[in-house]
Design a protein around this motif. Structure first.
Motif, short mmCIF file in Angstrom:
data_model
loop_
_atom_site.label_atom_id
_atom_site.label_comp_id
_atom_site.label_asym_id
_atom_site.label_seq_id
_atom_site.Cartn_x
_atom_site.Cartn_y
_atom_site.Cartn_z
N TRP A 149 13.62 10.41 35.29
CA TRP A 149 13.03 11.70 34.94
C TRP A 149 13.63 12.83 35.75
O TRP A 149 13.76 13.96 35.27
CB TRP A 149 11.50 11.66 35.09
CG TRP A 149 10.87 10.72 34.12
CD1 TRP A 149 10.16 9.61 34.41
CD2 TRP A 149 10.93 10.79 32.68
NE1 TRP A 149 9.76 8.98 33.26
CE2 TRP A 149 10.22 9.68 32.19
CE3 TRP A 149 11.53 11.66 31.78
CZ2 TRP A 149 10.08 9.42 30.82
CZ3 TRP A 149 11.38 11.42 30.43
CH2 TRP A 149 10.67 10.31 29.95
N TRP A 198 12.15 4.68 37.53
CA TRP A 198 11.40 5.59 36.66
C TRP A 198 11.58 7.05 37.11
O TRP A 198 11.95 7.91 36.32
CB TRP A 198 9.92 5.19 36.69
CG TRP A 198 8.96 6.06 35.95
CD1 TRP A 198 8.23 7.08 36.47
CD2 TRP A 198 8.59 5.97 34.57
NE1 TRP A 198 7.43 7.64 35.51
CE2 TRP A 198 7.63 6.98 34.33
CE3 TRP A 198 8.97 5.15 33.51
CZ2 TRP A 198 7.04 7.17 33.08
CZ3 TRP A 198 8.39 5.36 32.26
CH2 TRP A 198 7.44 6.36 32.06
N LEU A 258 -2.71 12.58 28.83
CA LEU A 258 -1.47 11.98 28.32
C LEU A 258 -1.29 12.34 26.84
O LEU A 258 -0.20 12.73 26.40
CB LEU A 258 -1.53 10.47 28.51
CG LEU A 258 -0.29 9.69 28.07
CD1 LEU A 258 0.92 10.13 28.90
CD2 LEU A 258 -0.52 8.20 28.20
N LEU A 312 5.50 13.17 33.06
CA LEU A 312 5.43 11.71 33.13
C LEU A 312 5.97 11.15 34.44
O LEU A 312 5.66 10.03 34.82
CB LEU A 312 6.20 11.08 31.96
CG LEU A 312 5.70 11.42 30.57
CD1 LEU A 312 6.35 10.52 29.54
CD2 LEU A 312 4.18 11.33 30.45
N ARG A 326 -8.04 11.26 31.62
CA ARG A 326 -6.68 10.74 31.87
C ARG A 326 -6.01 10.42 30.55
O ARG A 326 -4.83 10.73 30.34
CB ARG A 326 -6.75 9.48 32.74
CG ARG A 326 -7.31 9.76 34.13
CD ARG A 326 -7.18 8.55 35.02
NE ARG A 326 -5.78 8.19 35.18
CZ ARG A 326 -5.37 7.00 35.63
NH1 ARG A 326 -6.25 6.07 35.93
NH2 ARG A 326 -4.09 6.75 35.76
N VAL A 329 -0.19 15.95 26.37
CA VAL A 329 1.25 16.16 26.60
C VAL A 329 2.02 15.79 25.34
O VAL A 329 2.91 16.53 24.90
CB VAL A 329 1.74 15.32 27.80
CG1 VAL A 329 3.25 15.33 27.88
CG2 VAL A 329 1.14 15.85 29.08
N LEU A 352 2.20 3.97 29.03
CA LEU A 352 1.37 4.70 30.00
C LEU A 352 -0.11 4.58 29.66
O LEU A 352 -0.95 4.47 30.56
CB LEU A 352 1.80 6.16 30.06
CG LEU A 352 3.21 6.35 30.64
CD1 LEU A 352 3.68 7.78 30.52
CD2 LEU A 352 3.25 5.92 32.10
N HIS A 389 5.29 11.52 37.52
CA HIS A 389 4.36 11.09 38.55
C HIS A 389 3.43 9.98 38.08
O HIS A 389 2.58 9.51 38.83
CB HIS A 389 3.54 12.28 39.04
CG HIS A 389 2.67 12.87 37.97
ND1 HIS A 389 1.40 12.43 37.71
CD2 HIS A 389 2.92 13.85 37.06
CE1 HIS A 389 0.90 13.13 36.71
NE2 HIS A 389 1.79 14.00 36.29
N GLN A 390 3.58 9.53 36.82
CA GLN A 390 2.64 8.54 36.31
C GLN A 390 2.94 7.12 36.78
O GLN A 390 2.07 6.26 36.75
CB GLN A 390 2.62 8.57 34.77
CG GLN A 390 2.30 9.94 34.23
CD GLN A 390 1.02 9.99 33.44
OE1 GLN A 390 0.38 8.98 33.22
NE2 GLN A 390 0.62 11.17 33.01
N LEU A 391 4.18 6.87 37.18
CA LEU A 391 4.52 5.55 37.70
C LEU A 391 5.23 5.74 39.04
O LEU A 391 6.07 6.62 39.17
CB LEU A 391 5.49 4.83 36.76
CG LEU A 391 4.96 4.19 35.49
CD1 LEU A 391 6.09 3.44 34.80
CD2 LEU A 391 3.83 3.26 35.78
N ARG A 409 -1.49 1.34 30.86
CA ARG A 409 -1.77 1.33 32.30
C ARG A 409 -3.10 2.02 32.61
O ARG A 409 -3.86 1.57 33.46
CB ARG A 409 -0.65 2.05 33.04
CG ARG A 409 0.60 1.20 33.21
CD ARG A 409 1.69 2.02 33.84
NE ARG A 409 1.22 2.70 35.05
CZ ARG A 409 1.25 2.17 36.26
NH1 ARG A 409 1.76 0.98 36.43
NH2 ARG A 409 0.81 2.84 37.30
#
Lengths: 447, 345
Positions: free
Chosen positions: B113, B109, A60, B100, A56, A63, A427, B102-104, A430
């Motif tokens: 996007w 948010w 990130l 990004l 995970r 990316v 991110l 789908h991350q939150l 989190r």
């Protein structure tokens, strides 16, 4: 700001920022593959959970690496047009190879690795982790090979129209500089991966959230980390320094802060270059060691900057000197820290030794700084050349792009990358807060 | 040898336009075809596994141009400095929006996007379309063989022209229409429920726009760049490329017969055919100048023969590897990205 400075600053800023991510993903790719191998072939579900968690963070960071990497390839053409027109037939080879071999491999399998573990099954998932490891490390090779050619051009000739022609692809790909630089670079990336992974493990243990997965991360990070920290100094770092001394003696003298030729030169540990008096202020020097390390002889002669015309000196000697000494100093700290952690791990006491766990946790930024400083040493040491000994940096930039336009885009990159930093921190925090899953997963039944 | 590379580069760019074209188009259509959050997620899922691989064709094209035509890369990219930087920033924002979002799970948010995904996709297609327009029309070279294109000057049909003017903007609009149709066909083929129905309704209308647009764009291109006609006169066989361009006409027929996948392929052939026809009529010019006889040709832009030869030795096997990987990924995709099957992200 003068136009050349703007071009250089933009490339320096975008590449420095970009490389914060690939060093992590290349390091993690190798460690994740190790964890996946353990999970798949030794039926160790905790390693599988650790790998899933690290993926995970990997995803990130990947990316971030992709979005900051795309501008790099295009900046050769936009900002360094004269350099590109002159050498494209040569470095275009390795850059195109990166696109055709590495990027397609990575982009094809990353999604499956991140999101399709259930669908493709454990064997294929392990294979994907291998392919991603190979893809990211291939990518690194082609980039280092490109840089190595700029540091130490081989296999080319100058054509009548002044451009450079490739004469041997074999020489380009087996450039001795490329192998040493690649080994040292990947070594550095591995250190970043190890420190990150062991810091995550240490964090969960310190937090009282110790789990088997966290212990696996700590263990793999420390075991690989101690090996990587040692080999960064010798053999890879040592070999790299000797290549620099042999082929870029003026850069070597500058990074060592060695102003005057000496027989039996000492190794400077601390000191501040004073460009006016051409000496080091407040030096702490270990006598004769520089000669010994570089030429394996106690009294060997090490050329100083005074042997070379000023026009060939790197244009920012103090920064080069500090970059090199920061890298080498941090490298020494890495060996000490990872060595102690490995010793404790061997004795089975690491998980209960809170000071060392704290040190591992707080050390996370250091490998990023060391890798950056290492690259600054390489790139500042190559100055004033863009292709060492062949083309000066001042003759490589785009002639028709004005300083105002470059400053505009440099500020744009700075703004965008600030936004990227905020998003990444948000991110990744989190992901870390969620942590690896404790319970044996549903995937375990598939093993 | 340089002609082979010219074709390979055209092919790589064509692959980029056809492949990334549909995921860019999905971004452009996202505000029209998806209303609820579940539908939006359906759209993202339909491009999530493939967009990155599609975009690599752009990087591969850049690398290929660097290797085979370094002077074109250097002159072109530095000359179009600002548009290229714009593209880089848009690519960055677009990649972030896909990766990004789908991350939150938060409505503000995702709204942010979604808006960026739409805007960056649309602007990218506009800039790429304008880029094609610039290559067709040619640029104004200075005495040293370099140029620097301002973003715009005046939109009137008089010199000096910028990167955006009446002709390039027209080509940009045509690109928007063609890629919108292309992605509507993708969504009609690979999604279900409301998204499929809305995409189908859009495709009906976009088809006529694309048909008219192709005619207008062709006529205008022949008008602003006489070398196209000259090229066609020298190489009448280029007219054979009109056949794939004509595949556009098959789109409504295939759709009526329910062959949605074939309709998407027909649209891909249409786009590839347009690019190939443009490239072949322009050949040997790669980036013509606005002055008669000026510009970069395959001969003046190419790297040394040895580079081209060894490049070919590894490029072609690498292409095989690329096709194998991408085929594998595309075969992993479900036949339909169903609204209900909302687990992938």
């Amino acid at each position: 700001m003068d136009t050349l400075a703007a071009h250089r600053l933009q490339f320096a800023f975008t590449i420095t920022y970009h490389y914060l991510f690939p060093q992590l993903t290349m390091g993690l790719a190798c460690l994740i593959f190790l964890l996946k191998t353990r999970a798949h072939f030794f039926q160790d579900d905790a390693s599988g959970r650790a790998a899933r968690f690290c993926l995970r963070i990997f995803g990130l960071s990947f990316v971030m690496g992709v979005v900051t990497g795309i501008p790099m390839e295009f900046q050769f053409g936009t900002n360094w047009a004269r350099f590109s027109a002159m050498s494209g037939g040569i470095i275009g080879q390795t850059l195109a190879m990166e696109g055709m071999f590495a990027f397609f491999l990575e982009s094809s399998f990353l999604y499956l690795l991140l999101y399709a573990e259930d669908r493709i099954g454990p064997r294929l998932h392990w294979l994907m982790s291998l392919l991603l490891f190979v893809g990211t490390w291939l990518s690194g090779f082609f980039i280092v090979c490109t840089n190595a050619w700029m540091q130490h051009p081989v296999g080319y000739r100058v054509a009548p129209d002044g451009t450079l022609e490739l004469t041997s692809i074999g020489a380009l790909l087996t450039n001795p500089w490329a192998f040493v630089e690649y080994a040292h670079t990947m070594n550095g990336a591995l250190i970043t991966g190890c420190f990150t992974m062991s810091a995550l493990g240490a964090f969960y243990v310190l937090r009282g959230r110790a789990s088997e997965a966290a212990e696996r991360m700590l263990k793999v990070g420390v075991i690989v980390g101690v090996l990587a920290a040692i080999s960064a100094a010798a053999p890879t770092g040592d070999l790299q320094a000797r290549l620099v001394a042999k082929y870029q003696p003026v850069g070597f003298a500058a990074m060592e802060g060695h102003f005057h030729t000496e027989d039996g030169a000492g190794l400077t540990l601390v000191g501040q270059p004073n460009m006016d008096s051409q000496t080091l202020d407040n030096p702490l020097v270990v006598p004769n060691v520089l000669s010994l390390l570089t030429f394996q002889r106690w009294n060997a002669r090490v050329l100083g900057l005074n042997e070379f015309p000023r026009s060939e000196w790197p244009d920012n000697i103090p920064l080069l000197y500090y970059a090199y000494h920061i890298m080498a100093g941090l490298g020494t700290i890495f060996i000490a820290l990872m060595g102690s952690a490995a010793l404790l791990l061997w004795r089975g006491k690491l998980a209960s030794c809170r000071p060392v766990l704290w040190a591992l946790l707080l050390a996370v930024p250091l490998p990023f700084i060391a890798n950056t400083a290492g690259w600054m040493t390489a790139e500042l040491g190559r100055q004033p050349w863009i292709i060492h000994g062949v083309l000066r940096t001042s003759a490589g930039s785009s002639a028709h792009v004005s300083g105002g336009n470059v400053l505009f885009t440099l500020l744009g990159f700075m703004g965008l990358y600030s936004l990227l930093s905020l998003l990444f921190v948000l991110l990744v925090a989190r992901i870390i807060a969620a942590g690896p899953s404790d319970a044996p997963s549903a995937h375990a039944s598939e093993h | 040898m340089e002609t082979v590379w010219f074709l390979l580069l055209t092919g790589a760019l064509g692959a980029y336009v056809v492949l990334d074209g549909f995921d860019l188009g999905v971004g452009m259509l996202s505000v029209l075809v998806a209303k609820t959050d579940a539908e939006k997620r359906q759209l993202y899922r339909s491009v999530g596994p493939v967009w990155d691989g599609n975009e690599v064709w752009l990087l591969a094209s850049g690398g290929t141009m660097f290797l085979a035509f370094p002077k074109l890369l250097a002159t072109g990219l530095s000359g179009f400095y600002l548009p290229i930087m714009l593209v880089l920033w848009l690519l960055l924002l677009r990649a972030l929006s896909i990766e990004l979002r789908h991350q939150l799970h938060d409505s503000m948010w995702t709204a942010l996007w979604d808006a960026l995904f739409f805007a960056s996709s649309l602007l990218l297609v506009v800039v790429f379309g304008a880029a094609l327009g610039n290559v067709l029309r040619g640029v104004s070279y200075g005495p040293d063989g370099h140029f620097f294109a301002p973003l715009w000057t005046t939109f009137l049909p008089i010199a000096p022209v910028g990167a955006l003017d009446w002709f390039t903007v027209t080509i940009a609009l045509e690109s928007v229409v063609v890629l919108a149709l292309h992605s509507a066909l993708w969504l009609e083929w690979r999604t279900d429920e409301q998204v499929e129905r809305r995409a189908a309704a859009l495709a009906d209308r976009l088809f006529w726009l694309a048909l008219v647009g192709a005619g207008v764009a062709t006529a205008l291109s022949l008008y602003v760049q006489p070398r196209l006609l000259a090229g066609l006169a020298q190489r009448p066989w280029v007219f054979a490329c009109v056949l794939p361009v004509g595949a556009l006409l098959l789109v409504p027929i295939l759709r009526k017969r329910g062959r949605k996948g074939a309709a998407f392929v027909a649209s891909a052939l249409h786009i590839g055919g347009l690019l190939l026809a443009a490239a072949l009529s322009l050949y040997p010019w790669m980036l013509p100048g606005t002055e008669a006889g000026s510009g970069l040709t395959v001969q003046t832009a190419k790297a040394a023969d040895y580079s081209l030869m060894v490049g070919l030795c590894w490029w072609l096997p690498a292409l095989g590897l690329v096709l194998f990987c991408q085929r594998y990924v595309y075969r992993q995709l479900p036949a339909k990205f169903s609204l209900e099957d909302d687990v992938a992200h």
